[in-house]
Design a protein around this motif. Structure first.
Motif, mmCIF file in Angstrom:
data_model
loop_
_atom_site.group_PDB
_atom_site.id
_atom_site.type_symbol
_atom_site.label_atom_id
_atom_site.label_comp_id
_atom_site.label_asym_id
_atom_site.label_seq_id
_atom_site.Cartn_x
_atom_site.Cartn_y
_atom_site.Cartn_z
ATOM 1 N N SER A 1 -13.004 53.970 -21.748
ATOM 2 C CA SER A 1 -13.101 53.140 -20.737
ATOM 3 C C SER A 1 -13.149 53.881 -19.373
ATOM 4 N N LEU A 2 -13.751 53.837 -18.448
ATOM 5 C CA LEU A 2 -13.819 54.793 -17.208
ATOM 6 C C LEU A 2 -12.401 54.923 -16.512
ATOM 7 N N ASN A 3 -11.566 53.742 -16.516
ATOM 8 C CA ASN A 3 -10.242 53.761 -16.001
ATOM 9 C C ASN A 3 -9.552 54.835 -16.465
ATOM 10 N N ASN A 4 -9.532 55.319 -17.779
ATOM 11 C CA ASN A 4 -8.906 56.298 -18.386
ATOM 12 C C ASN A 4 -9.248 57.625 -17.526
ATOM 13 N N TRP A 5 -10.335 57.847 -17.418
ATOM 14 C CA TRP A 5 -10.887 59.127 -16.626
ATOM 15 C C TRP A 5 -10.550 59.005 -15.360
ATOM 16 N N ALA A 6 -10.804 57.992 -14.585
ATOM 17 C CA ALA A 6 -10.354 57.730 -13.266
ATOM 18 C C ALA A 6 -8.620 57.986 -13.086
ATOM 19 N N LYS A 7 -7.910 57.606 -13.892
ATOM 20 C CA LYS A 7 -6.487 57.709 -13.951
ATOM 21 C C LYS A 7 -6.184 59.419 -14.150
ATOM 22 N N ARG A 8 -7.041 59.943 -14.974
ATOM 23 C CA ARG A 8 -6.806 61.518 -15.181
ATOM 24 C C ARG A 8 -6.991 62.346 -13.661
ATOM 25 N N LEU A 9 -8.458 61.688 -12.909
ATOM 26 C CA LEU A 9 -8.451 62.681 -11.735
ATOM 27 C C LEU A 9 -7.328 62.403 -10.862
ATOM 28 N N GLY A 10 -6.867 61.247 -10.957
ATOM 29 C CA GLY A 10 -5.990 60.734 -9.972
ATOM 30 C C GLY A 10 -4.635 61.548 -9.927
ATOM 31 N N TRP A 11 -4.272 61.750 -11.399
ATOM 32 C CA TRP A 11 -3.044 62.572 -11.690
ATOM 33 C C TRP A 11 -3.515 64.055 -11.132
ATOM 34 N N ILE A 12 -4.628 64.726 -11.541
ATOM 35 C CA ILE A 12 -4.913 65.827 -11.079
ATOM 36 C C ILE A 12 -4.953 65.926 -9.428
ATOM 37 N N ALA A 13 -5.458 64.945 -8.863
ATOM 38 C CA ALA A 13 -5.359 65.141 -7.495
ATOM 39 C C ALA A 13 -3.901 65.003 -6.748
ATOM 40 N N ALA A 14 -2.769 64.221 -7.763
ATOM 41 C CA ALA A 14 -1.679 64.331 -7.109
ATOM 42 C C ALA A 14 -0.894 65.427 -7.328
ATOM 43 N N SER A 15 -1.290 66.383 -8.409
ATOM 44 C CA SER A 15 -0.782 67.537 -8.893
ATOM 45 C C SER A 15 -1.355 68.634 -7.809
ATOM 46 N N ASN A 16 -2.472 68.528 -7.339
ATOM 47 C CA ASN A 16 -3.121 69.557 -6.402
ATOM 48 C C ASN A 16 -2.186 69.324 -5.083
ATOM 49 N N ILE A 17 -1.773 68.101 -4.719
ATOM 50 C CA ILE A 17 -1.119 67.874 -3.466
ATOM 51 C C ILE A 17 0.290 68.554 -3.372
ATOM 52 N N ALA A 18 0.974 68.775 -4.726
ATOM 53 C CA ALA A 18 2.154 69.499 -4.914
ATOM 54 C C ALA A 18 1.828 70.945 -4.760
ATOM 55 N N LEU A 19 0.863 71.248 -5.526
ATOM 56 C CA LEU A 19 0.330 72.693 -5.454
ATOM 57 C C LEU A 19 0.005 73.360 -4.096
ATOM 58 N N VAL A 20 -0.713 72.419 -3.409
ATOM 59 C CA VAL A 20 -1.245 72.944 -2.080
ATOM 60 C C VAL A 20 -0.194 73.052 -1.081
ATOM 61 N N THR A 21 0.876 72.046 -1.527
ATOM 62 C CA THR A 21 2.012 72.107 -0.544
ATOM 63 C C THR A 21 2.937 73.343 -0.573
ATOM 64 N N PHE A 22 3.254 73.684 -1.805
ATOM 65 C CA PHE A 22 3.840 74.664 -2.451
ATOM 66 C C PHE A 22 3.115 76.270 -2.018
ATOM 67 N N LEU A 23 1.808 76.106 -1.790
ATOM 68 C CA LEU A 23 1.489 77.406 -1.336
ATOM 69 C C LEU A 23 1.396 77.475 0.420
ATOM 70 N N SER A 24 1.816 76.496 1.024
ATOM 71 C CA SER A 24 1.986 76.261 2.550
ATOM 72 C C SER A 24 3.206 76.912 3.127
ATOM 73 N N LEU A 25 4.288 76.725 2.104
ATOM 74 C CA LEU A 25 5.709 76.814 2.342
ATOM 75 C C LEU A 25 5.715 78.337 3.071
ATOM 76 N N LYS A 26 6.206 78.412 4.300
ATOM 77 C CA LYS A 26 6.706 79.626 4.918
ATOM 78 C C LYS A 26 7.668 80.476 4.251
#
Length: 529
Positions: free
Chosen positions: A81-106
């Motif tokens: 099902s394409l739903n499974n891949w869509a979920k994985r993509l969303g999970w990676i996007a959410a993880s990247n939000i955490a990573l991009v925030t960590f890299l912005s910390l002064k």
């Protein structure tokens, strides 16, 4: 990416401890000779520039992130099902939000653990930000296609899906302003960036509100580290703002000197602080390099926005004091333990870093002959050197320092080949003139008005700092420094200036690193890579 960070931390401390060990034991053992040879060959390769990247090392970091992202995107997925891949993509996007925030910390822990302060991580922050937007868009497209196949598009009207759509639009707004406004109107871009980022955290949390989905856990963690960093920065500004003022003095050719009444004991020349002067811009702080820490001093070149308003205020109110505070200091430490020669290369206002660090270094060294310092500074107008009159006076009176100053633009016909008078000691002036004439100059530079070729034009002048017209051949200077050094010497090259200057410096240092040559370290003070 966590694994890559651990690797950088390991190599940072391993290299630091190895240097300490090498200074104590020397390079006489076969183990040290082999280790040094391997290390230098690796650094010679990693410092080289490749198309699209500052160096091979930076390209490898990007490729490592890209390979990790692609692997996680396609591995261990149920493709029924394409739903499974869509979920994985969303999970990676959410993880990247955490990573991009960590890299912005002064107040990033990587400044201590890996020697990388937030400004050196900025380009990776941008790259992962673009990747986050990309993954979010693909996540949305794949989900829409999956629902279209199952005739379930009505799910798009559900509350949690609407929140996801809002988050997607907020990311697109950040992307558009980053591409269109970041370089033109940074203050506007920054405000939009922060507002949209907060909106993303809220809407993504509402998009996946159940703890069991783990997306909410990622968002809570991300929000927590971002808020903690903001609170810490607010506390710093509040603490240093108590009874603190900034004396504002105009300088020629668009310069402004800021001297603060109170300072942080952690601030050192070469680090930088975010300066807050509510009398100029109430809701803005801007980063500037510390020239001197006692008292805390900044020299700022007027361009646009805050710096332009600051200089205009200084011209109208010279010497006036305003309420001020700082957030900082920030920036990775510049270690010069055991260095026999330091070559500072500065362009324009990059002298805030180079001259500030140089003065701090000579004060620590005293008249010790174990370390020599050479400073090359290129400016557009001759009068710009008056911005750093105090620093130049100290450096010019120090026997271990050689100053080489160049200008690339004549301010007026009367200023051609005219030495710039500063309150400098007489004992060093003649040697400064001799040192200046020995500097290699690019063949493309004009010799018109060269003081060396027309000494009669300078013979009538009072003792002063002489400047040579034209751009110096930075590559030739670095090669000459390395060629004259002994095999056991340790040379540090510290550069701060425009991209073209940094590129030449990086390229030449990489070419000069040899297994059988002197130790050669490079430090580039630059926002991002």
């Amino acid at each position: 990416m966590a694994g890559m960070m651990v690797m950088f931390i390991f190599f940072h401390w391993a290299r630091f401890l190895f240097k300490r060990y090498q200074l104590r034991r020397g390079s006489s053992t076969s183990f040290l000779r082999v280790s040094v040879g391997i290390s230098r060959r690796a650094r010679r390769l990693l410092l080289r520039k490749v198309p699209g990247f500052t160096s091979v090392g930076h390209a490898l970091v990007f490729l490592g992130y890209l390979a990790t992202s692609i692997t996680v995107t396609f591995v261990n997925i149920d493709w029924s099902s394409l739903n499974n891949w869509a979920k994985r993509l969303g999970w990676i996007a959410a993880s990247n939000i955490a990573l991009v925030t960590f890299l912005s910390l002064k107040n990033t822990p990587l400044a201590f653990l890996a020697g990388y302060s937030y400004e050196r991580l900025n380009i990776l922050h941008q790259v992962i930000g673009y990747a986050t937007v990309t993954y979010t868009l693909i996540h949305a497209v794949v989900y829409i296609q999956a629902w279209h196949q199952t005739h379930s598009l009505k799910q798009l009207t559900e509350r949690n899906q609407v929140m996801g759509i809002v988050a997607g639009w907020a990311m697109l707004i950040i992307l558009a302003t980053a591409l269109l406004l970041r370089k033109l109107r940074y203050e506007v871009f920054y405000i939009i960036h922060i507002v949209m980022y907060i909106l993303i955290l809220i809407t993504v949390g509402m998009h996946r509100p159940l703890i069991s989905t783990r997306t909410l856990v990622i968002i809570i963690f991300t929000a927590s580290i971002w808020v903690a960093d903001r609170i810490l920065r607010f506390l710093k500004i509040s603490l240093f703002g108590l009874g603190n003022t900034a004396t504002i003095t105009p300088l020629p050719h668009g310069g402004t000197r800021i001297v603060l009444r109170k300072s942080s004991r952690f601030a050192v020349p070469g680090s930088h602080c975010f300066l807050w002067i509510p009398g100029i811009r109430m809701a803005e702080t801007h980063p500037f390099t510390v020239v001197s820490s006692s008292p805390l001093e900044f020299v700022i070149a007027a361009r646009d926005g805050f710096t332009r308003d600051l200089h205009e205020f200084a011209l109208k109110n010279p010497g006036r004091s305003l309420r001020a505070s700082i957030d900082g200091p920030y920036g990775a430490a510049f270690h010069m333990t055991g260095v026999t020669k330091v070559l500072f290369i500065a362009g324009g206002s990059g002298a805030s870093f180079s001259l500030g660090v140089a003065v701090d270094l000579v004060r620590k060294l005293g008249d010790s002959g174990s370390t020599t310092v050479e400073i090359i500074w290129v400016v557009k107008e001759q009068e710009t050197i008056q911005w750093y009159a105090n620093e130049l006076e100290i450096l010019n009176s120090t026997p271990i320092v050689t100053l080489r100053l160049h200008y690339t633009r004549h301010s007026s016909p009367s200023s051609l080949n005219t030495p710039i008078s500063l309150p400098l000691p007489d004992t060093k002036r003649d040697s400064l003139s001799l040192n200046e004439t020995a500097l290699p100059v690019s063949a493309t530079d004009s010799d018109e008005g060269d003081i060396e070729k027309h000494p009669e034009k300078a013979s009538h002048s009072t003792p002063s700092i002489f400047m040579k017209p034209g751009r110096p051949d930075i590559a030739a200077v670095i090669r000459e420094t390395v060629d004259k050094a002994d095999t056991h010497d340790r040379i540090a090259v510290a550069a701060c200036g425009p991209d073209s200057l940094m590129e030449v410096t990086r390229k030449t240092v990489a070419q000069c690193i040899r297994p059988d040559g002197p130790s050669l370290e490079l430090y580039c003070e630059q926002f991002g890579w």
